[in-house]
Design a protein around this motif. Structure first.
Motif, short mmCIF file in Angstrom:
data_model
loop_
_atom_site.label_atom_id
_atom_site.label_comp_id
_atom_site.label_asym_id
_atom_site.label_seq_id
_atom_site.Cartn_x
_atom_site.Cartn_y
_atom_site.Cartn_z
N LEU A 199 5.11 9.40 -19.80
CA LEU A 199 3.85 10.09 -19.44
C LEU A 199 4.24 10.19 -17.87
CD1 LEU A 199 0.77 8.12 -20.59
CD2 LEU A 199 1.06 10.50 -21.11
N ALA A 200 4.83 9.46 -17.16
CA ALA A 200 5.14 9.46 -15.86
C ALA A 200 6.47 10.62 -15.78
CB ALA A 200 6.03 8.26 -15.47
N LEU A 201 7.03 10.73 -16.71
CA LEU A 201 8.19 11.93 -16.64
C LEU A 201 7.48 13.39 -16.83
CD1 LEU A 201 11.02 10.47 -18.83
CD2 LEU A 201 11.20 10.81 -16.23
N VAL A 202 6.56 13.67 -17.79
CA VAL A 202 5.85 14.56 -18.10
C VAL A 202 5.30 15.19 -16.76
CG1 VAL A 202 4.02 15.62 -19.26
CG2 VAL A 202 5.84 14.29 -20.61
N ASN A 203 4.21 13.94 -15.96
CA ASN A 203 3.66 14.17 -14.94
C ASN A 203 4.55 14.53 -14.01
OD1 ASN A 203 0.90 14.24 -14.00
ND2 ASN A 203 1.31 12.46 -12.53
N LEU A 222 3.36 5.29 -13.86
CA LEU A 222 4.34 4.16 -14.16
C LEU A 222 3.55 2.77 -13.59
CD1 LEU A 222 7.18 4.09 -15.29
CD2 LEU A 222 7.98 3.90 -12.73
N ILE A 223 3.15 2.79 -12.47
CA ILE A 223 2.55 1.54 -11.91
C ILE A 223 1.20 1.24 -12.68
CG2 ILE A 223 1.31 0.72 -9.88
CD1 ILE A 223 3.05 2.38 -8.08
N THR A 224 0.57 2.26 -13.19
CA THR A 224 -0.59 1.65 -13.97
C THR A 224 -0.25 1.35 -15.40
OG1 THR A 224 -1.73 3.93 -13.22
CG2 THR A 224 -2.59 2.81 -15.10
N GLY A 225 0.83 1.74 -16.05
CA GLY A 225 1.32 1.28 -17.34
C GLY A 225 2.07 -0.25 -17.06
N GLY A 226 2.70 -0.30 -16.04
CA GLY A 226 3.42 -1.59 -15.45
C GLY A 226 2.42 -2.70 -15.34
N THR A 227 1.24 -2.31 -14.56
CA THR A 227 0.15 -3.27 -14.32
C THR A 227 -0.43 -3.65 -15.72
OG1 THR A 227 -0.25 -2.38 -12.12
CG2 THR A 227 -2.20 -3.69 -13.24
N TYR A 228 -0.84 -2.71 -16.53
CA TYR A 228 -1.34 -3.04 -17.85
C TYR A 228 -0.63 -3.83 -18.65
CZ TYR A 228 -3.62 -2.20 -22.40
OH TYR A 228 -4.23 -2.22 -23.44
N SER A 280 7.99 18.44 -1.68
CA SER A 280 8.28 18.34 -2.88
C SER A 280 8.80 17.18 -3.50
CB SER A 280 9.34 19.60 -3.34
OG SER A 280 10.56 19.06 -2.79
N SER A 281 9.64 16.34 -2.72
CA SER A 281 9.88 15.03 -3.18
C SER A 281 8.78 13.98 -3.07
CB SER A 281 11.27 14.55 -2.37
OG SER A 281 11.05 14.56 -1.07
N LYS A 282 7.94 14.34 -2.35
CA LYS A 282 7.00 13.30 -2.06
C LYS A 282 5.80 13.33 -3.39
CE LYS A 282 7.06 13.15 2.86
NZ LYS A 282 6.47 13.33 4.32
N ARG A 283 5.69 14.61 -3.54
CA ARG A 283 4.80 15.08 -4.74
C ARG A 283 5.45 14.69 -6.11
NH1 ARG A 283 3.50 21.27 -3.45
NH2 ARG A 283 1.92 21.16 -1.69
N LEU A 284 6.76 14.65 -6.36
CA LEU A 284 7.49 14.16 -7.36
C LEU A 284 7.28 12.69 -7.67
CD1 LEU A 284 9.66 14.38 -9.66
CD2 LEU A 284 11.37 13.92 -7.89
N VAL A 285 7.63 12.03 -6.36
CA VAL A 285 7.56 10.38 -6.47
C VAL A 285 6.28 9.97 -6.72
CG1 VAL A 285 7.94 8.57 -4.99
CG2 VAL A 285 9.43 10.26 -5.05
N SER A 286 5.12 10.43 -6.22
CA SER A 286 3.60 10.07 -6.37
C SER A 286 3.37 10.49 -7.63
CB SER A 286 2.74 10.69 -5.20
OG SER A 286 2.88 12.10 -5.53
N ASN A 287 3.50 11.58 -8.20
CA ASN A 287 3.26 12.05 -9.79
C ASN A 287 4.08 10.95 -10.59
OD1 ASN A 287 1.47 14.54 -9.99
ND2 ASN A 287 2.29 14.57 -8.16
#
Length: 202
Positions: A142-146, A113-119, A101-108
């Motif tokens: 979006l990261a929080l909602v996901n 977040l990384i996409t936005g940071g890169t952009y 569950s924590s792995k899914r939380l972190v990846s989602n």
């Protein structure tokens, strides 16, 4: 009596299913501290800019680099604090800190977040920084909602609020700094406090 026991059994089964599919050891206190870090960082950056020779930011300026450093420090402090307090809470609950569950939380959480940071970094490289605050709020929201699908559903509402604040900041770029303070500072403190009293003290 049998009916009451049956309903109780169903409730316990539902709670067990939620615990197995959701990471529920997130610390509300870490949210409060993250908000405080954000406000302190924003206040420091504001003071530096207002007391600089120009009174505004330029991308290749020394003050801009200092502000980026402050932003990085705020992020690092928030992450470290979150890890420490969440680990402490997980141990207290007898739960694993790193499971499915924590792995899914972190990846989602990290994908948007990384996409936005890169952009944002691409835009800064191109010399465009007018929408930086708006994009940070939108992608963080979006990261929080996901990620809310794999933790407390309450964080979804914080994400929605940040997305709305980001869209407002995109419409009125002149207020981007103050909307950033509201989204990352004030709203973190409010939601962190709500989660602390709702979940941490149970």
């Amino acid at each position: 009596m049998e009916s009451k026991n049956y309903l109780k059994d169903i409730s316990e089964i539902k709670n067990l299913m939620n615990k197995s599919s959701r990471f529920i050891s997130l610390s509300g206190l870490s949210g409060i501290l993250a908000g405080i870090y954000a406000i302190i960082g924003a206040a420091t950056a504001y003071f530096l800019v207002k007391n600089s020779d120009r009174g505004y930011l330029i991308l290749d300026g020394y003050i801009f680099k200092l502000c980026m450093l402050i932003l990085a420090l705020v992020a690092i402090l928030s992450i470290v604090t979150g890890i420490i307090l969440t680990t402490k809470k997980a141990k207290k609950q007898g739960a694993k800190i790193w499971d499915t569950s924590s792995k899914r939380l972190v990846s989602n959480f990290l994908i948007p977040l990384i996409t936005g940071g890169t952009y944002i970094l691409i835009l800064l490289y191109q010399g465009k920084y007018g929408q930086t605050a708006a994009l940070m709020l939108i992608f963080y929201g979006l990261a929080l909602v996901n990620a809310s699908k794999y933790s407390f559903g309450d964080i979804k509402y914080l994400g929605i609020i940040d997305i709305i604040l980001g869209l407002v900041a995109a419409t009125f770029p002149g207020y981007g700094f103050w909307l950033w303070v509201i989204g990352f500072g004030i709203m973190h403190i409010i939601y962190g406090a709500l989660m602390h009293f709702k979940y941490d003290r149970v």
